[in-house]
Each structure stands twice: as structure tokens, then as C-alpha cells.
Design a protein around this motif. Structure first.
Motif, PDB file in Angstrom:
ATOM      1  N   GLU A   1      -6.553  63.172  23.435  1.00 29.84           N
ATOM      2  CA  GLU A   1      -6.566  63.798  22.110  1.00 29.84           C
ATOM      3  C   GLU A   1      -7.316  65.129  22.156  1.00 29.84           C
ATOM      4  O   GLU A   1      -7.236  65.913  21.216  1.00 29.84           O
ATOM      5  N   ILE A   2      -8.038  65.377  23.229  1.00 25.84           N
ATOM      6  CA  ILE A   2      -8.944  66.520  23.314  1.00 25.84           C
ATOM      7  C   ILE A   2      -8.335  67.613  24.192  1.00 25.84           C
ATOM      8  O   ILE A   2      -8.175  67.440  25.402  1.00 25.84           O
ATOM      9  N   ILE A   3      -8.009  68.733  23.584  1.00 29.49           N
ATOM     10  CA  ILE A   3      -7.352  69.829  24.303  1.00 29.49           C
ATOM     11  C   ILE A   3      -8.228  70.370  25.440  1.00 29.49           C
ATOM     12  O   ILE A   3      -7.719  70.756  26.487  1.00 29.49           O
ATOM     13  N   GLU A   4      -9.553  70.357  25.255  1.00 31.49           N
ATOM     14  CA  GLU A   4     -10.447  70.845  26.304  1.00 31.49           C
ATOM     15  C   GLU A   4     -10.335  69.989  27.565  1.00 31.49           C
ATOM     16  O   GLU A   4     -10.406  70.499  28.682  1.00 31.49           O
ATOM     17  N   ASN A   5     -10.156  68.668  27.394  1.00 27.99           N
ATOM     18  CA  ASN A   5      -9.971  67.782  28.547  1.00 27.99           C
ATOM     19  C   ASN A   5      -8.680  68.119  29.287  1.00 27.99           C
ATOM     20  O   ASN A   5      -8.637  68.104  30.512  1.00 27.99           O
ATOM     21  N   LEU A   6      -7.641  68.429  28.533  1.00 32.98           N
ATOM     22  CA  LEU A   6      -6.365  68.796  29.126  1.00 32.98           C
ATOM     23  C   LEU A   6      -6.505  70.093  29.914  1.00 32.98           C
ATOM     24  O   LEU A   6      -6.015  70.200  31.042  1.00 32.98           O
ATOM     25  N   ILE A   7      -7.193  71.061  29.358  1.00 32.01           N
ATOM     26  CA  ILE A   7      -7.392  72.347  30.037  1.00 32.01           C
ATOM     27  C   ILE A   7      -8.197  72.159  31.322  1.00 32.01           C
ATOM     28  O   ILE A   7      -7.809  72.659  32.389  1.00 32.01           O
TER      29      ILE A   7
ATOM     30  N   ASN B   1       1.568  61.986  17.517  1.00 32.51           N
ATOM     31  CA  ASN B   1       0.520  61.183  16.875  1.00 32.51           C
ATOM     32  C   ASN B   1      -0.892  61.639  17.257  1.00 32.51           C
ATOM     33  O   ASN B   1      -1.768  60.820  17.517  1.00 32.51           O
ATOM     34  N   GLY B   2      -1.094  62.936  17.306  1.00 34.83           N
ATOM     35  CA  GLY B   2      -2.423  63.476  17.585  1.00 34.83           C
ATOM     36  C   GLY B   2      -2.843  63.419  19.043  1.00 34.83           C
ATOM     37  O   GLY B   2      -4.004  63.660  19.360  1.00 34.83           O
ATOM     38  N   LYS B   3      -1.919  63.104  19.954  1.00 36.02           N
ATOM     39  CA  LYS B   3      -2.253  63.004  21.373  1.00 36.02           C
ATOM     40  C   LYS B   3      -1.323  63.865  22.211  1.00 36.02           C
ATOM     41  O   LYS B   3      -0.130  63.971  21.936  1.00 36.02           O
ATOM     42  N   TYR B   4      -1.910  64.459  23.247  1.00 38.44           N
ATOM     43  CA  TYR B   4      -1.143  65.199  24.236  1.00 38.44           C
ATOM     44  C   TYR B   4      -0.769  64.234  25.359  1.00 38.44           C
ATOM     45  O   TYR B   4      -1.603  63.451  25.803  1.00 38.44           O
TER      46      TYR B   4
ATOM     47  N   TYR C   1     -10.519  62.451  32.738  1.00 38.71           N
ATOM     48  CA  TYR C   1     -10.294  63.347  31.603  1.00 38.71           C
ATOM     49  C   TYR C   1      -9.584  62.682  30.422  1.00 38.71           C
ATOM     50  O   TYR C   1      -9.488  63.270  29.358  1.00 38.71           O
ATOM     51  N   GLY C   2      -9.038  61.500  30.631  1.00 39.63           N
ATOM     52  CA  GLY C   2      -8.318  60.820  29.554  1.00 39.63           C
ATOM     53  C   GLY C   2      -7.726  59.530  30.057  1.00 39.63           C
ATOM     54  O   GLY C   2      -8.162  58.968  31.053  1.00 39.63           O
ATOM     55  N   ASP C   3      -6.696  59.056  29.380  1.00 36.45           N
ATOM     56  CA  ASP C   3      -6.029  57.819  29.767  1.00 36.45           C
ATOM     57  C   ASP C   3      -4.875  58.142  30.706  1.00 36.45           C
ATOM     58  O   ASP C   3      -4.217  59.172  30.566  1.00 36.45           O
TER      59      ASP C   3
ATOM     60  N   ILE D   1       8.819  59.334  25.482  1.00 33.41           N
ATOM     61  CA  ILE D   1       8.022  60.552  25.245  1.00 33.41           C
ATOM     62  C   ILE D   1       8.935  61.742  25.018  1.00 33.41           C
ATOM     63  O   ILE D   1       8.767  62.501  24.063  1.00 33.41           O
ATOM     64  N   GLN D   2       9.922  61.923  25.893  1.00 37.23           N
ATOM     65  CA  GLN D   2      10.803  63.078  25.770  1.00 37.23           C
ATOM     66  C   GLN D   2      11.663  63.022  24.500  1.00 37.23           C
ATOM     67  O   GLN D   2      11.992  64.051  23.938  1.00 37.23           O
ATOM     68  N   GLU D   3      11.970  61.831  24.047  1.00 35.72           N
ATOM     69  CA  GLU D   3      12.809  61.665  22.865  1.00 35.72           C
ATOM     70  C   GLU D   3      12.028  61.770  21.558  1.00 35.72           C
ATOM     71  O   GLU D   3      12.507  62.326  20.574  1.00 35.72           O
ATOM     72  N   HIS D   4      10.807  61.237  21.513  1.00 32.79           N
ATOM     73  CA  HIS D   4      10.088  61.097  20.248  1.00 32.79           C
ATOM     74  C   HIS D   4       8.886  62.036  20.075  1.00 32.79           C
ATOM     75  O   HIS D   4       8.361  62.131  18.970  1.00 32.79           O
ATOM     76  N   ALA D   5       8.457  62.668  21.128  1.00 29.83           N
ATOM     77  CA  ALA D   5       7.309  63.583  21.022  1.00 29.83           C
ATOM     78  C   ALA D   5       7.810  65.023  20.986  1.00 29.83           C
ATOM     79  O   ALA D   5       8.925  65.325  21.419  1.00 29.83           O
ATOM     80  N   ASP D   6       6.973  65.885  20.458  1.00 30.39           N
ATOM     81  CA  ASP D   6       7.302  67.312  20.429  1.00 30.39           C
ATOM     82  C   ASP D   6       6.956  67.934  21.776  1.00 30.39           C
ATOM     83  O   ASP D   6       5.835  67.786  22.268  1.00 30.39           O
TER      84      ASP D   6
END
Length: 175
Positions: A91-97, A118-121, A141-143, A155-160
Motif C-alpha cells: 500500500e506504500i508507494i515509498e516501499n515500491l520505489i 483497492n488501495g494496493k499496488y 518491502y511488502g507482501d 490482476i490484469q483484468e480487474h486492476a488498473d
């Protein structure tokens, strides 16, 4: 030395400068004639503390030196899998970066896109390194989970789609 459990078969071992000086190396994975006994001691201690996760099978290990002279040793029991796509979620963009920058320095740049739902990358990462150290790095960094075809489709069908490919390179070079 401090042992941190990341998953049932993956561990992060924080080594001090003094730990490494004891075996006469700056990187525990180099010069096995000097560090072999210390590495075996680490495996034995991890097995003792966590119920023998490293018995029977191959191990993958990677070491990252720190600026203070110590470092982090990641050890994972090799887990066979037909699937080579991981789903990293945060959920945290800094973790993704931070993750993308670290993966980029490890030359892991082959991703199948970054998605948001749903608020998650969710980052789909391809790796040819079977059971490699990638899983514990992602876990920091995450799950993380191994992706099934159904997971990828969902994911590809339902996420942006944020970035359809090369998200690791894009984030590492942009931020």
C-alpha cells in the motif's frame, strides 16, 4: 549476528563488522576457505532456532555489504516451483520505489507490469532464478506470493494498469 525469519525457508542474517572480521572477510560468500566454518555456524544456529529449515536441499545465499563494514546475508532453502512470476503487493508507494531501486541494482528488471486496485499496488515480477533470494528481498518491502495463471489474469483484468511493463526500470530511474 542477528537472525530474522522472513518466511519458513528464508532468513535475513545481520552481520556486524566484528562478525566478518572474526572470519577475516568483508563478504561472507567470498573466500569460502576463510568463511566456510562461520557460514556453517550460521546455518547450524538458524536450524537450532527455527526447527531445521535448512536440512535436506540446496540453499541460495546473497550478501549485501553495509557502509559500516557489516552486512546482510539472505539465505533461502531452494524451493522448486514451475511458476516464475512473483506478485509483490504494498500500500506504500515509498516501499515500491525502494524495492524497484534495489531490484534494478541486482539487475532484476523483467517485470510484467504494475497495477493498482483497492488501495494496493501489485507488481508482477518475472525471475529465472528458481527459489532464489528474490522472495526474501520482496518480503522486506511488502507482501509476496508466487503467481498462478489465475492470479495474473485476475490482476490484469480487474486492476488498473499503472505501467504495463518495465515498471522496475521506470521507478528506479525516475525516483
Amino acid at each position: 549476528m542477528h537472525i530474522i525469519k522472513i518466511s519458513p525457508v528464508s532468513f535475513k542474517i545481520v552481520l556486524t563488522k566484528e562478525d566478518l572480521q572474526r572470519c577475516g572477510v568483508s563478504n561472507i560468500l567470498e573466500h569460502s576457505e576463510l568463511s566456510g566454518d562461520f557460514f556453517a555456524e550460521i546455518i547450524d544456529e538458524t536450524n537450532r532456532l527455527y526447527g531445521n529449515p535448512f536440512t535436506g536441499g540446496l540453499l541460495d545465499a546473497d550478501f549485501f555489504e553495509s557502509k559500516n563494514g557489516g552486512g546482510e546475508l539472505f539465505i533461502s532453502k531452494r524451493v522448486k516451483s514451475e511458476n516464475s512470476i512473483y506478485i509483490f503487493t504494498t500500500e506504500i508507494i515509498e516501499n515500491l520505489i525502494m524495492l524497484c531501486k534495489r531490484l534494478y541494482t541486482l539487475n532484476i528488471k523483467d517485470d510484467k507490469g504494475l497495477y493498482f486496485c483497492n488501495g494496493k499496488y501489485s507488481l508482477l515480477i518475472y525471475s529465472e532464478k528458481e527459489g532464489a533470494i528474490l522472495f526474501p528481498i520482496l518480503s522486506e518491502y511488502g507482501d509476496v506470493s508466487m503467481a498462478t495463471k489465475l492470479d495474473i489474469w485476475h490482476i490484469q483484468e480487474h486492476a488498473d494498469a499503472v505501467i504495463k511493463e518495465n515498471a522496475v526500470s521506470t521507478f528506479a530511474n525516475t525516483f
